[in-house]
Design a protein around this motif. Structure first.
Motif, short mmCIF file in Angstrom:
data_model
loop_
_atom_site.label_atom_id
_atom_site.label_comp_id
_atom_site.label_asym_id
_atom_site.label_seq_id
_atom_site.Cartn_x
_atom_site.Cartn_y
_atom_site.Cartn_z
N CYS A 266 0.96 -1.12 -0.01
CA CYS A 266 -0.06 -0.29 0.31
C CYS A 266 0.79 1.54 0.10
CB CYS A 266 -0.89 0.30 0.81
SG CYS A 266 -2.18 1.10 1.03
N LYS A 267 1.71 1.63 1.29
CA LYS A 267 2.89 2.15 0.74
C LYS A 267 3.45 2.81 -0.22
CE LYS A 267 6.03 5.06 4.11
NZ LYS A 267 7.21 4.65 5.61
N THR A 268 3.54 1.77 -0.46
CA THR A 268 5.53 1.53 -1.79
C THR A 268 4.37 2.25 -3.11
OG1 THR A 268 6.43 0.33 -1.03
CG2 THR A 268 6.33 0.86 -3.63
N TYR A 269 2.99 1.51 -3.08
CA TYR A 269 2.55 2.24 -4.26
C TYR A 269 1.52 3.27 -4.37
CZ TYR A 269 2.65 -2.35 -6.15
OH TYR A 269 3.66 -3.84 -6.97
N SER A 270 0.91 3.88 -3.62
CA SER A 270 0.59 5.29 -3.04
C SER A 270 1.64 6.24 -3.45
CB SER A 270 0.02 5.82 -1.70
OG SER A 270 -0.50 6.98 -1.21
N LEU A 271 2.97 5.77 -3.21
CA LEU A 271 3.76 7.43 -3.54
C LEU A 271 4.44 6.86 -4.67
CD1 LEU A 271 6.09 6.78 -0.58
CD2 LEU A 271 5.24 8.46 -0.45
N ASN A 272 5.02 6.21 -4.84
CA ASN A 272 4.94 6.06 -6.82
C ASN A 272 4.54 5.55 -8.08
OD1 ASN A 272 7.72 5.30 -5.75
ND2 ASN A 272 6.89 3.26 -4.55
N PHE A 273 1.99 4.86 -7.66
CA PHE A 273 1.30 4.94 -8.68
C PHE A 273 0.72 6.09 -7.87
CE2 PHE A 273 4.22 1.74 -8.82
CZ PHE A 273 5.13 1.99 -9.93
N HIS B 299 1.35 -3.31 12.92
CA HIS B 299 2.44 -1.69 12.96
C HIS B 299 1.82 -0.98 11.41
CE1 HIS B 299 4.65 1.56 12.81
NE2 HIS B 299 5.41 1.10 11.35
N LYS B 300 1.87 -1.77 9.98
CA LYS B 300 2.59 -1.60 9.09
C LYS B 300 1.09 -2.14 8.59
CE LYS B 300 2.91 -2.26 4.98
NZ LYS B 300 3.51 -0.76 4.30
N LEU B 301 -0.17 -2.53 9.23
CA LEU B 301 -1.91 -2.33 9.07
C LEU B 301 -2.04 -1.68 9.37
CD1 LEU B 301 -4.23 -4.50 8.03
CD2 LEU B 301 -4.70 -4.93 10.05
N GLU B 302 -1.98 -0.45 10.59
CA GLU B 302 -2.10 0.35 11.24
C GLU B 302 -1.73 1.94 10.14
OE1 GLU B 302 -0.81 0.72 14.90
OE2 GLU B 302 -2.84 -0.23 15.81
N GLU B 303 -0.66 1.78 9.73
CA GLU B 303 -0.15 2.92 8.41
C GLU B 303 -0.83 2.86 7.49
OE1 GLU B 303 4.34 3.28 6.96
OE2 GLU B 303 3.80 1.61 6.59
N ASP B 304 -1.14 1.26 6.85
CA ASP B 304 -2.21 1.41 5.36
C ASP B 304 -3.06 1.85 5.74
OD1 ASP B 304 -0.05 -0.08 4.56
OD2 ASP B 304 -1.19 -2.17 4.98
N ILE B 305 -3.99 1.81 7.28
CA ILE B 305 -5.17 2.48 7.72
C ILE B 305 -5.35 4.07 7.26
CG2 ILE B 305 -7.00 2.75 9.16
CD1 ILE B 305 -7.14 -0.55 9.90
N GLN B 306 -3.99 4.64 7.88
CA GLN B 306 -3.61 5.34 8.01
C GLN B 306 -3.73 6.54 6.53
OE1 GLN B 306 -0.05 7.05 9.97
NE2 GLN B 306 -0.82 9.51 9.97
#
Length: 346
Positions: A127-134, A159-166
Protein backbone atom coordinates in the motif's frame (compact mmCIF):
# COMPACT_ATOMS: atom_id res chain seq x y z
CA UNK A 1 -32.74 -4.94 -13.02
CA UNK A 2 -29.01 -5.78 -13.07
CA UNK A 3 -26.80 -4.72 -10.18
CA UNK A 4 -23.39 -3.35 -11.20
CA UNK A 5 -20.38 -3.91 -8.95
CA UNK A 6 -17.00 -2.42 -9.92
CA UNK A 7 -14.09 -4.31 -8.36
CA UNK A 8 -10.90 -2.33 -8.89
CA UNK A 9 -7.42 -2.82 -7.50
CA UNK A 10 -3.84 -2.15 -8.51
CA UNK A 11 -1.84 -4.79 -10.33
CA UNK A 12 -1.71 -8.08 -8.45
CA UNK A 13 -3.89 -6.94 -5.54
CA UNK A 14 -6.15 -9.99 -5.75
CA UNK A 15 -9.25 -8.84 -7.67
CA UNK A 16 -9.69 -12.13 -9.51
CA UNK A 17 -9.27 -14.16 -6.30
CA UNK A 18 -11.91 -12.01 -4.58
CA UNK A 19 -14.36 -12.41 -7.46
CA UNK A 20 -13.95 -16.19 -7.43
CA UNK A 21 -14.52 -16.26 -3.66
CA UNK A 22 -17.71 -14.20 -3.93
CA UNK A 23 -19.04 -16.31 -6.80
CA UNK A 24 -18.36 -19.56 -4.98
CA UNK A 25 -19.55 -18.56 -1.51
CA UNK A 26 -22.25 -15.97 -2.09
CA UNK A 27 -23.33 -15.41 -5.68
CA UNK A 28 -23.70 -18.94 -7.02
CA UNK A 29 -27.48 -18.54 -7.01
CA UNK A 30 -27.31 -15.42 -9.18
CA UNK A 31 -26.75 -15.07 -12.90
CA UNK A 32 -23.45 -13.17 -13.02
CA UNK A 33 -21.65 -11.63 -15.99
CA UNK A 34 -18.08 -10.40 -15.64
CA UNK A 35 -16.74 -7.63 -17.86
CA UNK A 36 -12.95 -7.55 -17.77
CA UNK A 37 -10.82 -4.69 -19.00
CA UNK A 38 -7.30 -6.08 -19.39
CA UNK A 39 -4.27 -3.83 -19.77
CA UNK A 40 -1.96 -5.88 -21.92
CA UNK A 41 -1.64 -7.60 -25.24
CA UNK A 42 -2.91 -10.97 -24.05
CA UNK A 43 -5.81 -11.51 -21.67
CA UNK A 44 -5.08 -14.09 -18.99
CA UNK A 45 -7.50 -13.71 -16.08
CA UNK A 46 -10.54 -14.66 -18.13
CA UNK A 47 -9.24 -18.21 -18.38
CA UNK A 48 -9.08 -18.44 -14.59
CA UNK A 49 -12.62 -17.20 -14.12
CA UNK A 50 -14.21 -19.45 -16.72
CA UNK A 51 -13.63 -22.25 -14.23
CA UNK A 52 -16.28 -20.63 -12.03
CA UNK A 53 -18.91 -20.82 -14.78
CA UNK A 54 -19.12 -17.06 -15.30
CA UNK A 55 -20.07 -15.53 -18.62
CA UNK A 56 -17.12 -13.33 -19.55
CA UNK A 57 -16.75 -10.40 -21.94
CA UNK A 58 -13.06 -9.46 -22.29
CA UNK A 59 -11.68 -6.19 -23.60
CA UNK A 60 -7.93 -5.84 -24.09
CA UNK A 61 -5.48 -2.95 -24.34
CA UNK A 62 -6.38 0.41 -22.91
CA UNK A 63 -8.52 1.75 -20.11
CA UNK A 64 -12.29 2.06 -20.10
CA UNK A 65 -12.26 5.84 -19.83
CA UNK A 66 -10.18 6.46 -22.93
CA UNK A 67 -9.93 4.35 -26.06
CA UNK A 68 -12.56 1.82 -24.99
CA UNK A 69 -15.36 4.07 -23.77
CA UNK A 70 -17.45 3.32 -26.85
CA UNK A 71 -16.70 -0.39 -26.75
CA UNK A 72 -17.47 -0.47 -23.03
CA UNK A 73 -20.89 1.12 -23.43
CA UNK A 74 -21.71 -1.26 -26.23
CA UNK A 75 -20.49 -4.25 -24.23
CA UNK A 76 -22.54 -3.26 -21.19
CA UNK A 77 -25.70 -2.74 -23.21
CA UNK A 78 -25.17 -6.06 -25.02
CA UNK A 79 -24.68 -7.91 -21.73
CA UNK A 80 -28.01 -6.61 -20.40
CA UNK A 81 -29.82 -7.39 -23.64
CA UNK A 82 -28.35 -10.86 -24.27
CA UNK A 83 -27.95 -12.27 -20.75
CA UNK A 84 -30.41 -10.39 -18.51
CA UNK A 85 -28.03 -10.94 -15.56
CA UNK A 86 -28.86 -10.44 -11.90
CA UNK A 87 -25.43 -8.91 -11.40
CA UNK A 88 -22.68 -7.46 -13.60
CA UNK A 89 -19.18 -7.38 -12.15
CA UNK A 90 -16.77 -5.00 -13.84
CA UNK A 91 -13.09 -5.79 -13.25
CA UNK A 92 -11.08 -2.82 -14.55
CA UNK A 93 -7.44 -2.99 -15.50
CA UNK A 94 -5.15 -2.81 -12.49
CA UNK A 95 -3.77 0.48 -13.78
CA UNK A 96 -7.18 2.03 -14.47
CA UNK A 97 -8.68 4.90 -12.49
CA UNK A 98 -11.83 3.97 -10.59
CA UNK A 99 -13.36 7.43 -11.10
CA UNK A 100 -13.14 6.98 -14.87
CA UNK A 101 -14.76 3.55 -14.73
CA UNK A 102 -17.60 4.88 -12.56
CA UNK A 103 -18.15 7.71 -15.03
CA UNK A 104 -18.18 5.28 -17.96
CA UNK A 105 -20.97 3.31 -16.25
CA UNK A 106 -22.91 6.48 -15.44
CA UNK A 107 -22.70 7.43 -19.12
CA UNK A 108 -24.57 4.26 -20.09
CA UNK A 109 -28.17 5.40 -19.73
CA UNK A 110 -30.04 2.14 -19.19
CA UNK A 111 -32.88 1.91 -16.68
CA UNK A 112 -32.16 -1.81 -16.28
CA UNK A 113 -28.80 -1.04 -14.61
CA UNK A 114 -28.39 -0.29 -10.89
CA UNK A 115 -25.02 0.92 -9.60
CA UNK A 116 -24.40 -1.15 -6.49
CA UNK A 117 -20.84 -0.91 -5.17
CA UNK A 118 -17.40 0.45 -6.02
CA UNK A 119 -14.64 -1.67 -4.49
CA UNK A 120 -10.88 -1.14 -4.26
CA UNK A 121 -8.74 -4.17 -3.41
CA UNK A 122 -5.49 -3.00 -1.80
CA UNK A 123 -2.44 -5.23 -1.19
CA UNK A 124 -1.57 -4.62 2.48
CA UNK A 125 2.09 -5.40 1.79
CA UNK A 126 2.45 -2.76 -0.92
CA UNK A 127 0.00 0.00 0.00
CA UNK A 128 2.62 2.59 1.02
CA UNK A 129 4.98 1.84 -1.89
CA UNK A 130 2.27 2.04 -4.53
CA UNK A 131 0.67 5.14 -3.01
CA UNK A 132 4.00 6.97 -3.18
CA UNK A 133 5.10 5.74 -6.60
CA UNK A 134 1.84 5.42 -8.54
CA UNK A 135 -0.39 7.87 -6.70
CA UNK A 136 -2.29 9.19 -9.70
CA UNK A 137 -3.69 5.70 -10.35
CA UNK A 138 -3.46 3.96 -6.98
CA UNK A 139 -4.83 6.75 -4.78
CA UNK A 140 -7.70 7.38 -7.18
CA UNK A 141 -8.93 3.83 -6.59
CA UNK A 142 -8.91 4.46 -2.84
CA UNK A 143 -10.64 7.84 -3.10
CA UNK A 144 -13.60 6.65 -5.13
CA UNK A 145 -14.24 3.31 -3.41
CA UNK A 146 -17.37 2.70 -1.36
CA UNK A 147 -15.63 -0.31 0.18
CA UNK A 148 -11.89 -1.01 0.50
CA UNK A 149 -10.73 -4.59 0.96
CA UNK A 150 -7.17 -5.16 2.11
CA UNK A 151 -5.62 -8.37 0.81
CA UNK A 152 -2.74 -10.35 2.35
CA UNK A 153 -3.34 -8.85 5.81
CA UNK A 154 -2.24 -12.18 7.28
CA UNK A 155 1.25 -11.41 5.96
CA UNK A 156 1.75 -8.05 7.70
CA UNK A 157 2.10 -7.00 11.32
CA UNK A 158 -0.18 -4.67 13.28
CA UNK A 159 2.05 -1.63 12.70
CA UNK A 160 2.02 -2.09 8.94
CA UNK A 161 -1.74 -2.57 8.92
CA UNK A 162 -2.28 0.61 10.93
CA UNK A 163 0.01 2.48 8.53
CA UNK A 164 -2.06 1.23 5.57
CA UNK A 165 -5.30 2.37 7.19
CA UNK A 166 -3.82 5.80 7.86
CA UNK A 167 -2.85 6.14 4.18
CA UNK A 168 -6.31 5.01 3.07
CA UNK A 169 -8.08 7.46 5.38
CA UNK A 170 -5.99 10.29 3.95
CA UNK A 171 -7.93 9.83 0.72
CA UNK A 172 -11.22 8.30 1.89
CA UNK A 173 -12.86 8.54 5.32
CA UNK A 174 -16.28 7.21 4.25
CA UNK A 175 -15.55 3.75 2.88
CA UNK A 176 -15.85 0.52 4.84
CA UNK A 177 -12.38 -1.00 5.25
CA UNK A 178 -12.14 -4.79 5.46
CA UNK A 179 -8.91 -5.89 7.20
CA UNK A 180 -9.71 -9.46 8.26
CA UNK A 181 -7.83 -12.17 6.30
CA UNK A 182 -10.07 -13.47 3.52
CA UNK A 183 -9.85 -17.10 4.67
CA UNK A 184 -11.54 -16.01 7.89
CA UNK A 185 -14.41 -14.24 6.10
CA UNK A 186 -17.50 -15.67 4.45
CA UNK A 187 -18.83 -14.34 1.17
CA UNK A 188 -21.90 -13.09 3.07
CA UNK A 189 -19.76 -10.96 5.38
CA UNK A 190 -17.91 -9.39 2.46
CA UNK A 191 -21.12 -8.75 0.51
CA UNK A 192 -22.73 -7.05 3.53
CA UNK A 193 -19.79 -4.63 3.67
CA UNK A 194 -19.84 -4.07 -0.10
CA UNK A 195 -23.48 -3.07 -0.18
CA UNK A 196 -23.06 -0.09 2.13
CA UNK A 197 -25.46 2.35 0.51
CA UNK A 198 -24.38 5.36 2.59
CA UNK A 199 -20.80 5.14 1.33
CA UNK A 200 -21.99 4.56 -2.22
CA UNK A 201 -24.18 7.63 -2.05
CA UNK A 202 -21.21 9.75 -0.96
CA UNK A 203 -19.25 8.57 -4.01
CA UNK A 204 -22.14 9.22 -6.37
CA UNK A 205 -22.59 12.74 -5.03
CA UNK A 206 -19.07 13.55 -6.21
CA UNK A 207 -20.18 12.88 -9.78
CA UNK A 208 -23.25 15.15 -9.86
CA UNK A 209 -21.69 18.02 -11.77
CA UNK A 210 -19.62 16.64 -14.60
CA UNK A 211 -17.01 18.64 -16.49
CA UNK A 212 -17.98 18.44 -20.19
CA UNK A 213 -14.35 18.26 -21.27
CA UNK A 214 -12.67 15.69 -19.06
CA UNK A 215 -15.78 14.08 -17.59
CA UNK A 216 -14.89 14.69 -13.94
CA UNK A 217 -16.47 16.61 -11.09
CA UNK A 218 -14.61 19.81 -10.19
CA UNK A 219 -15.15 22.85 -8.01
CA UNK A 220 -16.47 26.14 -9.37
CA UNK A 221 -12.96 27.48 -10.04
CA UNK A 222 -12.17 24.69 -12.43
CA UNK A 223 -11.88 25.61 -16.09
CA UNK A 224 -9.96 24.56 -19.17
CA UNK A 225 -7.70 26.65 -21.33
CA UNK A 226 -9.13 25.02 -24.41
CA UNK A 227 -11.45 22.30 -25.54
CA UNK A 228 -9.51 19.13 -25.69
CA UNK A 229 -9.51 15.42 -26.07
CA UNK A 230 -8.18 13.12 -23.34
CA UNK A 231 -4.66 12.95 -24.66
CA UNK A 232 -3.69 16.61 -24.44
CA UNK A 233 -5.91 18.34 -21.94
CA UNK A 234 -4.64 20.05 -18.84
CA UNK A 235 -6.07 22.25 -16.14
CA UNK A 236 -5.08 25.67 -14.94
CA UNK A 237 -5.49 24.90 -11.25
CA UNK A 238 -2.54 23.25 -9.52
CA UNK A 239 -4.12 21.52 -6.51
CA UNK A 240 -5.18 17.90 -6.46
CA UNK A 241 -8.85 18.04 -7.35
CA UNK A 242 -11.59 15.54 -6.60
CA UNK A 243 -10.84 13.33 -9.57
CA UNK A 244 -7.57 12.37 -7.90
CA UNK A 245 -5.23 13.86 -10.50
CA UNK A 246 -2.33 16.19 -9.85
CA UNK A 247 -3.25 18.44 -12.75
CA UNK A 248 -0.09 20.47 -12.81
CA UNK A 249 1.47 17.28 -14.16
CA UNK A 250 -1.33 16.60 -16.61
CA UNK A 251 -4.01 13.94 -16.83
CA UNK A 252 -2.13 10.74 -17.56
CA UNK A 253 -3.52 7.59 -19.07
CA UNK A 254 -2.32 4.10 -18.25
CA UNK A 255 -0.61 3.62 -21.60
CA UNK A 256 1.43 6.80 -21.04
CA UNK A 257 2.90 5.50 -17.78
CA UNK A 258 2.82 1.70 -18.00
CA UNK A 259 3.85 -0.75 -20.69
CA UNK A 260 2.94 -4.36 -21.31
CA UNK A 261 4.16 -7.25 -23.37
CA UNK A 262 2.36 -10.44 -24.29
CA UNK A 263 3.70 -13.60 -25.85
CA UNK A 264 2.17 -16.87 -27.01
CA UNK A 265 4.41 -19.92 -26.96
CA UNK A 266 4.36 -23.67 -27.53
CA UNK A 267 7.49 -24.12 -25.38
CA UNK A 268 7.17 -26.45 -22.41
CA UNK A 269 8.53 -25.79 -18.91
CA UNK A 270 8.99 -28.01 -15.90
CA UNK A 271 7.80 -26.50 -12.64
CA UNK A 272 11.41 -26.13 -11.49
CA UNK A 273 12.33 -24.30 -14.70
CA UNK A 274 9.38 -21.96 -14.42
CA UNK A 275 10.07 -21.20 -10.76
CA UNK A 276 13.72 -20.40 -11.59
CA UNK A 277 12.53 -17.98 -14.29
CA UNK A 278 10.04 -16.31 -11.97
CA UNK A 279 12.56 -16.04 -9.13
CA UNK A 280 14.93 -14.22 -11.49
CA UNK A 281 12.16 -12.01 -12.85
CA UNK A 282 10.88 -11.01 -9.41
CA UNK A 283 14.25 -10.28 -7.83
CA UNK A 284 16.19 -8.49 -10.56
CA UNK A 285 15.93 -4.98 -12.01
CA UNK A 286 17.63 -5.96 -15.27
CA UNK A 287 14.23 -6.48 -16.97
CA UNK A 288 12.77 -3.04 -16.14
CA UNK A 289 10.31 -2.22 -13.38
CA UNK A 290 7.98 -5.23 -13.35
CA UNK A 291 4.72 -4.76 -11.49
CA UNK A 292 2.81 -7.84 -12.61
CA UNK A 293 3.35 -11.00 -14.63
CA UNK A 294 0.95 -13.85 -15.22
CA UNK A 295 0.60 -16.71 -17.62
CA UNK A 296 -0.40 -20.24 -18.54
CA UNK A 297 2.32 -22.62 -19.78
CA UNK A 298 2.49 -26.30 -20.68
CA UNK A 299 4.81 -28.86 -19.08
CA UNK A 300 6.59 -31.70 -20.96
CA UNK A 301 4.07 -34.06 -19.30
CA UNK A 302 1.20 -32.10 -20.98
CA UNK A 303 -0.10 -30.63 -17.75
CA UNK A 304 -0.51 -26.87 -17.48
CA UNK A 305 1.05 -24.43 -15.03
CA UNK A 306 -0.62 -21.12 -14.15
CA UNK A 307 1.57 -18.44 -12.61
CA UNK A 308 1.15 -15.04 -10.96
CA UNK A 309 3.95 -12.65 -10.04
CA UNK A 310 4.12 -9.34 -8.21
CA UNK A 311 7.34 -7.66 -7.03
CA UNK A 312 9.22 -9.95 -4.67
CA UNK A 313 6.87 -12.92 -4.83
CA UNK A 314 5.25 -15.38 -7.19
CA UNK A 315 2.91 -18.38 -7.24
CA UNK A 316 2.79 -21.41 -9.53
CA UNK A 317 -0.15 -23.81 -9.57
CA UNK A 318 -1.52 -26.56 -11.81
CA UNK A 319 -4.58 -25.50 -13.79
CA UNK A 320 -6.70 -26.25 -16.84
CA UNK A 321 -5.30 -26.28 -20.37
CA UNK A 322 -5.46 -23.31 -22.69
CA UNK A 323 -5.31 -23.19 -26.49
CA UNK A 324 -1.58 -22.34 -26.27
CA UNK A 325 0.94 -21.08 -23.74
CA UNK A 326 0.56 -17.41 -22.85
CA UNK A 327 2.69 -14.89 -20.95
CA UNK A 328 1.77 -11.30 -19.99
CA UNK A 329 4.11 -8.84 -18.23
CA UNK A 330 3.13 -5.31 -17.11
CA UNK A 331 5.38 -2.60 -15.72
CA UNK A 332 7.42 0.50 -16.54
CA UNK A 333 10.32 0.65 -19.02
CA UNK A 334 10.14 -3.07 -19.74
CA UNK A 335 13.13 -4.60 -21.54
CA UNK A 336 11.13 -6.95 -23.72
CA UNK A 337 14.10 -8.62 -25.42
CA UNK A 338 15.59 -9.65 -22.07
CA UNK A 339 12.24 -10.89 -20.76
CA UNK A 340 11.66 -12.89 -23.94
CA UNK A 341 15.16 -14.35 -23.66
CA UNK A 342 14.53 -15.34 -20.04
CA UNK A 343 11.40 -17.30 -21.05
CA UNK A 344 13.06 -18.60 -24.23
CA UNK A 345 10.43 -17.10 -26.52
CA UNK A 346 10.65 -14.70 -29.43
Amino acid sequence: MSKVDIISGFLGAGKTTLIKKLIKENLSHEKVVLIENEFGEIGIDGSFLKEAGIEITEMNSGCICCSLVGDFSEALEKVVKDYHPDRIIIEPSGVGKLSDVIQAVINVHDDKLQLNSFIAVIDAKKCKTYSLNFGEFFNNQIEYASTIILSRTQDVDQHKLEEDIQIIKTFNTKANIITTPWDDLTGDTIMNALENKDSLQQVLLKEVEICPVCGHHHDEEHHHEHECCHEDHHHEHSHECECGHHHEHGHHHADEVFTSMGRETIHTYTQDQLETILKTLSSSSQFGSILRAKGILQTPEKTWLHFDLVPGEYEVRVGPADYTGRICVIGKDLLEDKISELFGVE
